[in-house]
Write a protein that holds these residues in place. Structure first.
Motif, short mmCIF file in Angstrom:
data_model
loop_
_atom_site.label_atom_id
_atom_site.label_comp_id
_atom_site.label_asym_id
_atom_site.label_seq_id
_atom_site.Cartn_x
_atom_site.Cartn_y
_atom_site.Cartn_z
N LYS A 1 0.82 -1.21 0.00
CA LYS A 1 0.00 0.00 0.00
C LYS A 1 0.85 1.26 0.00
CE LYS A 1 -3.61 2.61 0.31
NZ LYS A 1 -4.38 2.92 -0.92
N LYS A 2 2.10 1.16 0.46
CA LYS A 2 2.98 2.33 0.51
C LYS A 2 3.38 2.82 -0.89
CE LYS A 2 4.96 0.60 4.85
NZ LYS A 2 4.29 1.55 5.75
N PHE A 3 3.17 1.98 -1.91
CA PHE A 3 3.66 2.31 -3.24
C PHE A 3 2.58 2.84 -4.17
CE2 PHE A 3 6.67 -0.71 -1.47
CZ PHE A 3 7.88 -0.09 -1.75
N THR A 4 1.37 3.03 -3.69
CA THR A 4 0.33 3.57 -4.55
C THR A 4 -0.60 4.47 -3.74
OG1 THR A 4 -1.49 3.04 -6.07
CG2 THR A 4 -1.19 1.56 -4.19
N THR A 5 -1.06 5.53 -4.39
CA THR A 5 -2.09 6.37 -3.79
C THR A 5 -3.48 5.86 -4.17
OG1 THR A 5 -1.98 7.86 -5.70
CG2 THR A 5 -0.61 8.41 -3.79
N GLY A 6 -3.50 4.84 -5.04
CA GLY A 6 -4.75 4.25 -5.48
C GLY A 6 -5.18 3.11 -4.57
N THR A 7 -6.02 2.26 -5.11
CA THR A 7 -6.63 1.18 -4.35
C THR A 7 -5.83 -0.11 -4.48
OG1 THR A 7 -8.82 2.14 -4.74
CG2 THR A 7 -8.75 -0.17 -4.09
N VAL A 8 -5.74 -0.87 -3.40
CA VAL A 8 -5.24 -2.24 -3.47
C VAL A 8 -6.47 -3.14 -3.57
CG1 VAL A 8 -3.97 -4.07 -2.30
CG2 VAL A 8 -3.18 -1.69 -2.13
N HIS A 9 -6.66 -3.75 -4.73
CA HIS A 9 -7.82 -4.61 -4.98
C HIS A 9 -7.47 -6.05 -4.62
CE1 HIS A 9 -10.27 -1.67 -7.29
NE2 HIS A 9 -9.09 -1.18 -7.68
N LEU A 10 -8.26 -6.64 -3.74
CA LEU A 10 -8.13 -8.05 -3.40
C LEU A 10 -9.39 -8.75 -3.90
CD1 LEU A 10 -6.60 -10.33 -1.96
CD2 LEU A 10 -7.76 -9.67 0.16
N ASN A 11 -9.22 -9.64 -4.87
CA ASN A 11 -10.36 -10.21 -5.58
C ASN A 11 -10.54 -11.69 -5.21
OD1 ASN A 11 -10.40 -7.69 -6.93
ND2 ASN A 11 -8.90 -8.46 -8.41
N VAL A 12 -11.76 -12.04 -4.80
CA VAL A 12 -12.05 -13.40 -4.33
C VAL A 12 -13.14 -14.02 -5.21
CG1 VAL A 12 -11.37 -12.86 -1.97
CG2 VAL A 12 -13.77 -12.61 -2.65
N ASP A 13 -13.24 -15.35 -5.11
CA ASP A 13 -14.23 -16.12 -5.86
C ASP A 13 -15.59 -15.97 -5.18
OD1 ASP A 13 -15.76 -17.92 -7.26
OD2 ASP A 13 -14.33 -19.58 -7.10
#
Length: 451
Positions: A187-199
């Motif tokens: 998360k330190k490397f983006t000002t955007g969203t960290v998307h975690l995608n599940v089934d």
């Protein structure tokens, strides 16, 4: 805000030989290999070791001449016993005779509560020196990310829809602390969203459902619903000039362990799959492990590091790929069929009802497949089938033709920035022309990247 994506296009390959959720004891192999060919876009590796040198897990082995501060490091400790080269002295493999007990290079460790206080600069320095940075892959191109870039978002697919794919709920059990620490570092490397995608259609492990500082998205549909490129396309499509980063769930945990324990530990539970694998389950293996300790049925097998669609045929004496969490063994298909490719059959797995129409009557039958292509390479036949298995707003047939014509404008217009090999693997599987579509796509990506 979390999103739910329902995909209809695609095709599930229901193959025999899925790994059971059990851990199998496998003897650690004597040799391991670090292969520059595992890293797309790595054209000019510069070795920092020679035969006879001793290394630890996390010791530098080579770097890319254009990115000298990103180190590619040894997965285990031991002695460099062979540097295998190909044409023009291209480095193919660096083989390591492993110690019985793995010793690690020591990096700075932090308590879980201290991770949030690690500066971006310190995190970047540790990732580059340890080899951990190589777990971060850039879109477009599918290459190791450039630390100088600022991605618009980071995407993690917490499930794999590929044939006989590993179950990440099982693979990552007990690694909640490492996984969360990895997310916090990323998360330190983006000002955007960290998307975690599940089934959306499967039970979601608490390691994913309880993850913090992420947007949890639910994806449903047949393969390639688990491909992170397909997910990016529907969640936040790529445009020319934009950059996104992707990391596998295993890569996230490796990064987290690097900061919690201060070691670069590439071990993971690897799914042992396929109809020819004697015992199917999960074995703890380090990246680059020799596969010669695995037990197969018979001798005439194709041993694949990865899955049957995108994996690399390495043979029983080959090595586990750096990014692979699966080994598949299926029979070789070195036989000829007189009209066999066109006759309806209850045993053939085919997307085309005209060739394998009886298979569609068998419900959820598991198919034992071999490597026979049931036909030979021929000129492109435009059938419209590619669009039925690719849940993206892309015209794959015309994209492939633009690549073959080296038409840069059409390649860009037809979506080459959005795809890598795994995204067109189903197209290759159902292609009645038997063209090497993944290879063709990589050639196009290299043209665009270098152009």
């Amino acid at each position: 805000m979390s999103q739910t994506i329902k995909l209809k296009k695609g095709f599930d390959l229901n193959l025999a030989g899925k790994a059971e959720n059990k851990t199998i004891e496998v003897t650690q192999p004597d040799t391991f290999a670090l292969k520059p060919t595992d890293f797309n876009g790595l054209n000019r590796p510069k070795l920092v070791v020679k035969e006879g040198d001793n290394v630890k897990a996390g010791s530098p082995v080579f770097f890319e001449r254009n990115e000298e501060d990103i180190l590619y490091t040894s997965p285990v400790s031991g002695e460099i016993v062979e540097i295998k080269r190909g044409e023009k002295r291209k480095v193919l493999e660096i083989k390591i005779l492993a110690d019985k007990q793995v010793e690690f290079e020591k990096f700075k460790s932090y308590a879980a509560s201290e991770i949030s206080g690690v500066s971006k600069e310190d995190a970047l320095d540790q990732l580059k020196k340890s080899g951990g940075w190589t777990n971060i892959i850039q879109r477009p191109y599918g290459i190791v990310a450039n630390p100088a870039d600022s991605p618009k978002a980071i995407f993690i697919s917490a499930f794999d829809s590929s044939p006989l794919a590993p179950d990440y709920n099982y693979v990552l059990q007990g690694q909640e602390q490492y996984f969360q620490a990895g997310l916090d570092i990323l998360k330190k490397f983006t000002t955007g969203t960290v998307h975690l995608n599940v089934d959306a259609n499967a039970e979601v492990s608490q390691i994913f459902s309880n993850a913090k500082n992420v947007q949890l998205n639910k994806i449903s549909g047949p393969h390639p619903a688990g491909n992170v490129g397909v997910q990016i396309h529907h969640l936040d499509p790529m445009s020319k000039g934009e950059i996104a980063w992707t990391v596998s769930p295993v890569g996230v945990a490796i990064i987290g362990k690097l900061f919690i324990e201060g070691v670069y530990d590439t071990s993971r539970l690897v799914a042992l799959t396929g109809s020819q694998m004697k015992e199917r389950g999960y074995a703890k293996m380090y990246a680059g492990a020799s596969l010669n300790k695995l037990s197969m049925e018979g001798d005439n097998n194709r041993v694949i590091s990865g899955n049957v669609l995108t994996g690399e045929g390495v043979g029983a004496e080959g090595y586990l790929g750096n990014y692979h969490n699966q080994v598949t063994a299926i029979p070789e298909g070195k036989y000829e069929e007189f009209l066999g490719w066109i006759l309806p059959s209850t045993k053939k797995l085919s997307f085309h009802k005209a060739f394998g129409m009886l298979t569609f009557l068998n419900g959820k039958k598991e198919f034992e497949v071999d490597t026979n292509t049931h036909g030979e390479e021929r000129n492109f036949v435009i059938s419209g089938a590619f669009e039925e298995v690719m849940p993206m707003d892309i015209l794959p047939t015309y994209l492939f033709k633009a690549i073959l014509a080296e038409d840069y404008d059409d390649m860009e217009a037809l979506g080459i920035y959005e795809v890598i090999e795994e995204d067109v693997a189903l197209c290759e599987f159902i292609d009645i022309s038997k063209n090497p579509l993944q290879e063709i796509l990589r050639e196009g990506i290299d043209l665009i990247k270098e152009g």
